[in-house]
Scaffold this motif. Sequence first.
Motif, PDB file in Angstrom:
ATOM      1  N   UNK A   1       0.829  -1.219   0.000  1.00  0.00           N
ATOM      2  CA  UNK A   1       0.000   0.000   0.000  1.00  0.00           C
ATOM      3  C   UNK A   1       0.861   1.267   0.000  1.00  0.00           C
ATOM      4  N   UNK A   2       1.872   1.270  -0.850  1.00  0.00           N
ATOM      5  CA  UNK A   2       2.815   2.388  -0.889  1.00  0.00           C
ATOM      6  C   UNK A   2       2.124   3.697  -1.269  1.00  0.00           C
ATOM      7  N   UNK A   3       1.262   3.655  -2.285  1.00  0.00           N
ATOM      8  CA  UNK A   3       0.592   4.874  -2.729  1.00  0.00           C
ATOM      9  C   UNK A   3      -0.263   5.497  -1.651  1.00  0.00           C
TER      10      UNK A   3
ATOM     11  N   UNK B   1      11.962  -2.219   4.891  1.00  0.00           N
ATOM     12  CA  UNK B   1      12.245  -1.966   3.486  1.00  0.00           C
ATOM     13  C   UNK B   1      11.012  -1.386   2.790  1.00  0.00           C
ATOM     14  N   UNK B   2       9.870  -1.959   3.061  1.00  0.00           N
ATOM     15  CA  UNK B   2       8.646  -1.486   2.417  1.00  0.00           C
ATOM     16  C   UNK B   2       8.242  -0.101   2.937  1.00  0.00           C
ATOM     17  N   UNK B   3       8.500   0.128   4.240  1.00  0.00           N
ATOM     18  CA  UNK B   3       8.167   1.435   4.814  1.00  0.00           C
ATOM     19  C   UNK B   3       9.049   2.530   4.235  1.00  0.00           C
ATOM     20  N   UNK B   4      10.301   2.193   3.946  1.00  0.00           N
ATOM     21  CA  UNK B   4      11.209   3.182   3.359  1.00  0.00           C
ATOM     22  C   UNK B   4      10.644   3.705   2.044  1.00  0.00           C
ATOM     23  N   UNK B   5       9.932   2.863   1.309  1.00  0.00           N
ATOM     24  CA  UNK B   5       9.369   3.280   0.023  1.00  0.00           C
ATOM     25  C   UNK B   5       8.351   4.392   0.209  1.00  0.00           C
ATOM     26  N   UNK B   6       7.384   4.188   1.134  1.00  0.00           N
ATOM     27  CA  UNK B   6       6.360   5.232   1.278  1.00  0.00           C
ATOM     28  C   UNK B   6       6.819   6.406   2.149  1.00  0.00           C
ATOM     29  N   UNK B   7       7.713   6.149   3.088  1.00  0.00           N
ATOM     30  CA  UNK B   7       8.268   7.265   3.863  1.00  0.00           C
ATOM     31  C   UNK B   7       9.133   8.136   2.952  1.00  0.00           C
ATOM     32  N   UNK B   8       9.928   7.484   2.096  1.00  0.00           N
ATOM     33  CA  UNK B   8      10.750   8.235   1.149  1.00  0.00           C
ATOM     34  C   UNK B   8       9.909   9.047   0.187  1.00  0.00           C
ATOM     35  N   UNK B   9       8.816   8.451  -0.312  1.00  0.00           N
ATOM     36  CA  UNK B   9       7.930   9.187  -1.210  1.00  0.00           C
ATOM     37  C   UNK B   9       7.327  10.409  -0.540  1.00  0.00           C
ATOM     38  N   UNK B  10       6.910  10.245   0.718  1.00  0.00           N
ATOM     39  CA  UNK B  10       6.342  11.370   1.471  1.00  0.00           C
ATOM     40  C   UNK B  10       7.395  12.452   1.695  1.00  0.00           C
ATOM     41  N   UNK B  11       8.634  12.034   1.931  1.00  0.00           N
ATOM     42  CA  UNK B  11       9.716  13.009   2.140  1.00  0.00           C
ATOM     43  C   UNK B  11       9.960  13.826   0.873  1.00  0.00           C
ATOM     44  N   UNK B  12       9.925  13.165  -0.265  1.00  0.00           N
ATOM     45  CA  UNK B  12      10.151  13.872  -1.530  1.00  0.00           C
ATOM     46  C   UNK B  12       9.046  14.899  -1.772  1.00  0.00           C
ATOM     47  N   UNK B  13       7.787  14.480  -1.586  1.00  0.00           N
ATOM     48  CA  UNK B  13       6.666  15.402  -1.800  1.00  0.00           C
ATOM     49  C   UNK B  13       6.705  16.560  -0.813  1.00  0.00           C
TER      50      UNK B  13
END
Length: 357
Positions: free
Chosen positions: A23-25, A287-299
């Motif tokens: 549920x990354x998105x 690992x999976x959390x890094x994906x959505x945390x990283x995306x939130x950080x970029x935005x």
Amino acid sequence: MSTLSWRALLSEAWRDCLSGTARVGMLTILATALVGGIICADAFSLRSVSVEAASFRVHLGSVRVLQAQGSIDGATCDALSRIPGVRAGAVRSVESGLSPLALPASSLPLYEVTPGTVSLLGTTTADPTGILLPEQVAEDLGTPQGTLLPLAHGQAEVAGTYPWDENDGRRPGYAYAALAPVPATGTFDECWYESWPHSDDVDALVRSALVGSDDQNAQVLAMNPSRGTTFDAAGRLRQRPTWWAWITASAIGATLGAAATWWRRLEIASALHAGLRTSDTTVLQLFEAVAWVGGACVLTSGICLTILSGAAPGDRSDLIRLVATEGICAASWTLIGVTITAMTIRERQLFTFFKGR
């Protein structure tokens, strides 16, 4: 129990992200709105303080004037500029003003100023042989920087212009005048100085520019009293409405990380039942959390950079570092929430989780 390799864990996390299992998105949007929104609100507060401070300085609210007719040593006053954060210059009036041919019925009051005063006025370094005119006067006379101003007796080179808007509350008298840069020698009538941030020590030190021991007639005035006497930028930052942003963002981030992991408790317990170790499932969730945390950080970073682009140029780098620190803190606590929750899930809870589902 088996232990998966790092490559196997990364491969599994990658498949979960692509398939939508992680549920990354959805989590990226939630993290950006809930955690990033708070950090962006603090960025707005920080920008407001920066803009207020810049406005205070632009309108000369930070400039003070030591007045003592003919009793200020120009060299000592100008030398105050050597102190970090201080700009200073001396000013004295000249009895005979300038008489431009374009103004036969009137004359421009003339003041002699030291190089430090030129810096305070926000103009470029002027040619000592030229004069400085207020921007509006230069426009009315059609004499921009570098042109010659015809006078009743000779002419004068316009070495530069300076802004002076008396409507903002600053002291009158310089919106219709001419300034002549001179060496900082001899005595002057006033010492203009700015210490940023404000320091009472500089207020005491500026009196060293007085000539003689009797300073009873000397007085210190604000250049623009309508802006107040001081601007406590550090105090404004400490007391801003969103000073708690990093605490709240970290708490919400930890809660969101824990909730996202707890939502997959059945899947994690099943993996443990299949023979994975707790360390494996925890690393996989990270690992999976890094994906959505990283995306939130970029935005969030993009939004905050847009907000802080409106801050004063000299403050931007410091404010960006401050907001980045808040973001790193919130992201770290989000991952901590994921880690703690993943480590608390046990294989023996599988049946309970299954019944609950």
